[in-house]
Motif scaffolding. Structure first.
Motif, PDB file in Angstrom:
ATOM      1  N   VAL A  70       9.835   4.399  -0.815  1.00  0.00           N
ATOM      2  CA  VAL A  70       9.468   5.792  -0.445  1.00  0.00           C
ATOM      3  C   VAL A  70       8.546   5.337   0.422  1.00  0.00           C
ATOM      4  O   VAL A  70       7.861   4.310   0.713  1.00  0.00           O
ATOM      5  CB  VAL A  70       8.915   6.192  -1.801  1.00  0.00           C
ATOM      6  CG1 VAL A  70       9.903   6.977  -2.785  1.00  0.00           C
ATOM      7  CG2 VAL A  70       7.841   5.747  -2.408  1.00  0.00           C
ATOM      8  N   GLU A  73       3.377   7.964   2.348  1.00  0.00           N
ATOM      9  CA  GLU A  73       2.870   9.392   1.899  1.00  0.00           C
ATOM     10  C   GLU A  73       3.235  10.020   0.625  1.00  0.00           C
ATOM     11  O   GLU A  73       2.607  10.382  -0.247  1.00  0.00           O
ATOM     12  CB  GLU A  73       3.253  10.455   2.818  1.00  0.00           C
ATOM     13  CG  GLU A  73       2.568  10.051   4.482  1.00  0.00           C
ATOM     14  CD  GLU A  73       3.196   9.145   5.377  1.00  0.00           C
ATOM     15  OE1 GLU A  73       4.355   8.612   4.975  1.00  0.00           O
ATOM     16  OE2 GLU A  73       2.578   8.673   6.146  1.00  0.00           O
ATOM     17  N   GLU A  74       4.612   9.577   0.291  1.00  0.00           N
ATOM     18  CA  GLU A  74       5.261   9.914  -1.143  1.00  0.00           C
ATOM     19  C   GLU A  74       4.674   9.070  -2.095  1.00  0.00           C
ATOM     20  O   GLU A  74       4.073   9.614  -3.061  1.00  0.00           O
ATOM     21  CB  GLU A  74       6.588   9.804  -1.094  1.00  0.00           C
ATOM     22  CG  GLU A  74       7.403  10.578  -0.037  1.00  0.00           C
ATOM     23  CD  GLU A  74       9.110  10.245   0.030  1.00  0.00           C
ATOM     24  OE1 GLU A  74      10.140  10.998  -0.182  1.00  0.00           O
ATOM     25  OE2 GLU A  74       9.332   9.062   0.317  1.00  0.00           O
TER      26      GLU A  74
END
Length: 85
Positions: A70, A73-74
């Motif tokens: 991921v 940011e995720e």
């Protein structure tokens, strides 16, 4: 650092500039290099893991090898959500 039952891997780790500066300062104090310092820190951290944590680490590495990653940011959003619980 080579010992029986060990092997060398090549990896790239992206670190925050502040952390790099701290690692560089500590490496200089200890008369070593940042890669050797990080390897020593990782080595110590691995042996402090519970069997469950070690399995999670191994599975996480396998996921990364498969490209199951991921964005930063995720990951940060997920961590923030966990901290609100």
């Amino acid at each position: 650092m080579t010992s029986y039952g060990s092997r060398m891997i090549k990896m790239t780790i992206e670190l925050d500039d502040d952390l790099v500066e701290k690692l560089e300062a500590r490496a200089a104090e200890e008369g070593t290099t940042v890669p050797l310092l990080v390897a020593r820190i990782l080595d110590a951290a691995i042996y402090d893991l519970t069997p469950e944590q070690e399995e999670q680490l191994i599975e996480s590495a396998a996921q990364a090898d498969r490209g199951e990653v991921v964005s930063e940011e995720e990951a940060m959003a997920a961590l923030r959500a966990l901290s609100r619980r």
